[in-house]
Design a protein around this motif. Structure first.
Motif, PDB file in Angstrom:
ATOM      1  N   GLU A 170      -1.115   9.344  -8.057  1.00 11.05           N
ATOM      2  CA  GLU A 170      -0.515   8.059  -7.728  1.00 11.05           C
ATOM      3  C   GLU A 170      -0.044   7.383  -9.003  1.00 11.05           C
ATOM      4  O   GLU A 170      -0.730   7.430 -10.021  1.00 11.05           O
ATOM      5  N   MET A 183     -12.463  12.753 -13.675  1.00 11.80           N
ATOM      6  CA  MET A 183     -12.323  13.875 -12.752  1.00 11.80           C
ATOM      7  C   MET A 183     -12.238  15.211 -13.498  1.00 11.80           C
ATOM      8  O   MET A 183     -11.530  16.128 -13.100  1.00 11.80           O
ATOM      9  N   ASP A 184     -12.979  15.294 -14.601  1.00  9.22           N
ATOM     10  CA  ASP A 184     -12.957  16.501 -15.418  1.00  9.22           C
ATOM     11  C   ASP A 184     -14.107  17.401 -14.972  1.00  9.22           C
ATOM     12  O   ASP A 184     -15.225  17.295 -15.460  1.00  9.22           O
ATOM     13  N   LYS A 185     -13.822  18.293 -14.025  1.00 13.76           N
ATOM     14  CA  LYS A 185     -14.900  19.066 -13.401  1.00 13.76           C
ATOM     15  C   LYS A 185     -15.513  20.075 -14.364  1.00 13.76           C
ATOM     16  O   LYS A 185     -16.715  20.307 -14.338  1.00 13.76           O
ATOM     17  N   TRP A 229      -5.097  11.595  -8.841  1.00  7.96           N
ATOM     18  CA  TRP A 229      -4.671  11.785  -7.460  1.00  7.96           C
ATOM     19  C   TRP A 229      -3.165  11.777  -7.316  1.00  7.96           C
ATOM     20  O   TRP A 229      -2.646  11.792  -6.200  1.00  7.96           O
ATOM     21  N   VAL A 267       0.806  -1.216   0.000  1.00  6.95           N
ATOM     22  CA  VAL A 267       0.000   0.000   0.000  1.00  6.95           C
ATOM     23  C   VAL A 267       0.843   1.271   0.000  1.00  6.95           C
ATOM     24  O   VAL A 267       0.306   2.356   0.032  1.00  6.95           O
ATOM     25  N   LYS A 302     -17.028  12.300 -14.747  1.00  5.61           N
ATOM     26  CA  LYS A 302     -16.778  12.018 -13.345  1.00  5.61           C
ATOM     27  C   LYS A 302     -15.620  11.026 -13.223  1.00  5.61           C
ATOM     28  O   LYS A 302     -14.757  11.161 -12.372  1.00  5.61           O
ATOM     29  N   PRO A 310       2.067   4.323  -1.083  1.00  7.25           N
ATOM     30  CA  PRO A 310       1.700   5.086  -2.271  1.00  7.25           C
ATOM     31  C   PRO A 310       2.864   5.883  -2.854  1.00  7.25           C
ATOM     32  O   PRO A 310       2.912   6.147  -4.035  1.00  7.25           O
TER      33      PRO A 310
END
Lengths: 208, 490
Positions: B45, B432-434, B43, B22, B429, B24
């Protein structure tokens, strides 16, 4: 009677000077405490729900790392730290506030954060990016209101002048930072001690 | 006792596995390395991604039939696929066809009857009509040869008021635009690229890097004396590390900084690179002290505004689309095929990449996998405005790599154009294209409100009536209560 109890925190929100005076001198400690815990619970609820259910456009949380228990702590720990630090400072500075009074006044001050932010969790799912400025505006409004109430509450409960209140609040923040440092130190030391004894235990067990 | 120990060991092993799994911030390199690649999620990652390119061939001086290459430092590929390799240590230029068959070698040219050679040349550029420009660094000049190896002009010792008195011209890399203007990156020049007009006269500097100041260093400089200060390093803008020019005449430049290290310069020299991606186009967004920071050595511009940068520290090639979204990463440091020792230059041959290794004197050829081809095609179709085809290709892409966040946005845009707002919102969504989500949402909301207009008006109307009725009812109740009290009083 019951209806009036519901009204009371809202009246305090609108008329903080009278409200906090009542809280200190007129109301029973028990009802104050009950209301305080309800507000604190609602605050926790708001915080947890907003991480999960805020609209996509205003949410900034990585769902992979969302943890409700941590969100609960993010509310409780600052309140506890604030209350303890403020009590410690004001006791030394001749404040008249008792520990319970500091705690209840802090919780009552958080009411704007709840009643403004809680509906916005739901509403934020139905706004566009342009309308999101309303969301951020009311968020800042709630915060400013909260800080104002915290200030008035502290001033009334301790019977301080405004200047002295500002000084104690600044000192309280410093004390909170110091407490956080001590806690970190304590936990990291405890962790190392546990690690150390674990290692010794392993060493003994594996050699036998 | 033994049993307890075993169990404890198992727990520790488990804990170690979980911890490693885990982590990151761990280095993005994959454990097996060879077959899989990575990309950065919204994010930040590193997420697994299929390889878009795979090394297929390795060319050395011997396999090219030219004898070993010695510190080759630059390459250029013409639109018709001829590969020019600058063999710096041997002071010669190799011209290969697209199949890596040697066409000819240039190691000298005739000027005014005398044979002239090169001295550790570091950069070269070939124009559309096959005019060859060589930054002959050791001889402090830029030589232009036409396709028959005849000298067209030699640019040396530029004269200008903007240049210092004792200026020595050491050209390192260069590009030429369609108007035959020459842009030279030269050592010791901090004011940007040197621009020469078609006649070979120095005109101006273009696109200087900004000075970056380390706060700690600044503090020490403030409290030190004049004498101490003169001993310290001066604040100078960083030098560029390489440059390339695209068909529209925009210069893409890289510098050696950790971040803000890619620039797209317009004619005025201002940076117009689009940085709309999740992260800045700057190579690895994570760096640790142990693995070292990104240091860009070369940049290559493809079609449809795609561009690739070469990180000399990690040997990785990062490719971005025109908006700055990271498409794919390949390469690395090592001794196997597809890994480098000192990567120095990067070029495209059609859809393939070639990377030049300076110390080993090798050229590695990378060919696209099916994933890479699909993604390239998707980006091209989208760039050309063919949204239908882009939709198909992006769908294929995410079938191969569900982690490619920005591809969902491409699908969403095509679906939005088709009018399925709710479905488009889902894809935005996902990526993540606001901004686009908000656009789709506004259209969707309007659509819903319009479709249910009567119901909504009816509901509001009923609600108003209900509120009025409630108020009336309350008043009546109060009046009734009041009446008996008055009677009592009377």
């Amino acid at each position: 009677m019951n209806k009036e109890l519901v009204k009371y925190p809202f009246e305090l929100m609108a008329h903080p000077f009278n409200g906090f005076w009542d809280l200190k001198y007129d109301r029973s400690r028990k009802t104050n405490l009950v209301i305080s815990f309800i507000i604190l619970g609602l605050m926790v609820l708001t915080n947890v729900l907003s991480t999960q259910y805020s609209g996509f456009l205003v949410s900034m949380y990585n769902p992979n790392y969302m943890n409700s228990l941590l969100e609960v702590l993010y509310v409780l720990i600052p309140v506890i730290f604030w209350t303890v630090a403020n009590w410690s400072i004001t006791t030394l500075m001749d404040g008249e506030g008792k520990f319970v009074e500091i705690f209840t006044s802090t919780c009552f001050a958080m009411l704007p954060l709840v009643i403004i932010n809680l509906p916005w969790i739901w509403l934020s799912n139905y706004i566009s990016l342009q309308e999101a400025s309303f969301y951020y505006f009311s968020g800042s409004l709630a915060t400013i209101w909260f800080i104002f109430l915290l200030f008035v509450g502290n001033m009334t409960v301790q019977q301080f002048t405004p200047g002295k209140t500002i000084v104690t609040i600044l000192l309280t923040v410093a004390a909170m930072a110091f407490m956080a440092f001590l806690c970190l130190l304590f936990f990291s030391l405890v962790q190392q001690i546990i690690n150390f004894s674990m290692t010794i235990y392993q060493e003994i067990v594996l050699r036998s | 006792m033994k049993n307890v120990a075993n169990r404890a060991r198992a727990y520790i092993l488990l804990a170690v596995c979980v911890l490693l799994g885990v982590m990151p911030g761990a280095a993005p390199a994959m454990a097996d390395g060879s077959s899989s690649s990575y990309n950065y999620s919204y994010w930040g990652e590193p997420v697994a991604s299929p390889a878009a390119y795979q090394a297929t061939e390795l060319w050395t001086g011997d396999s090219l039939g030219t004898g070993p290459l010695k510190d080759p430092s630059d390459m250029h590929v013409t639109p018709d696929g001829d590969i020019y390799v600058l063999d710096t240590g041997n002071n010669r230029i190799l011209i290969l066809d697209s199949q890596f068959k040697l066409e000819r070698i240039i190691d000298s040219f005739k000027q005014d009857g005398a044979v002239q050679t090169f001295q550790s040349p570091l950069g070269l550029f070939v124009t559309e009509n096959k005019d060859l420009y060589i930054a002959d660094t050791g001889n402090r000049r830029v030589v232009q040869l036409d396709s028959g190896d005849n000298v067209v002009k030699v640019v040396d010792s530029p004269q200008s008021e903007q240049l210092p008195e004792n200026f020595t011209f050491q050209p390192v890399r260069l590009v030429v635009d369609k108007a035959q203007r020459l842009y030279v990156m030269a050592t010791g020049v901090y004011d940007g690229f040197m621009e020469f007009n078609s006649g070979g006269d120095f005109t101006s500097f273009i696109g200087a890097n900004k000075v970056t100041i380390d706060p700690v260093e600044y503090f020490w400089k403030r409290i030190s004396t004049q004498a101490q200060r003169s001993q310290m390093v001066m604040y100078t803008p960083t030098e560029f590390s390489n440059l390339d020019i695209n068909e529209e005449g925009f210069i893409y430049a890289t510098n050696g900084q950790r971040s803000n290290n890619v620039k797209k310069l317009n004619a005025q020299g201002s940076d117009i690179l689009r940085r709309l991606g999740y992260w800045e186009p700057e190579g690895d967004i994570y760096a640790t002290v142990t693995t070292g920071y990104t240091r860009l050595a070369d940049i290559d511009i493809g079609d449809s505004e795609m561009y690739s940068i070469l990180d000399a520290n990690h040997g990785r090639v990062f490719t971005y689309n025109g908006d700055g979204y990271l498409l794919y990463v390949f390469g690395g440091m090592g001794n196997q095929l597809g890994y480098f020792n000192t990567p120095a230059a990067l070029e495209r041959v059609g859809d393939d990449f070639i990377v030049l290794d300076k110390a080993l004197g090798e050229i590695t050829v990378f060919r696209s996998t099916e994933y890479g081809r699909t993604l390239n095609q998707a980006v091209r179709s989208y760039y050309n405005g063919d949204e239908e085809q882009a939709l198909q290709l992006f769908r294929q892409t995410i079938n191969m790599n569900a982690n490619l966040d920005f591809a969902y946005s491409g699908i969403g845009k095509a679906i939005l154009r088709q009018g399925d707002y709710a479905e488009a919102m889902k894809y935005f969504k996902q990526s993540m294209d606001k901004t686009n989500y908000s656009k789709a949402y506004l259209l969707y909301r309007k659509q819903v409100l319009r479709a249910h207009f009567t119901e909504i008006v009816a509901a509001v109307f009923l609600l108003v009536i209900a509120v009025f009725a409630w108020i009336k009812f309350r008043k009546m109740k109060v009046r009734k209560k009041v009446v008996p009290r008055e009677q009592r009083a009377g």
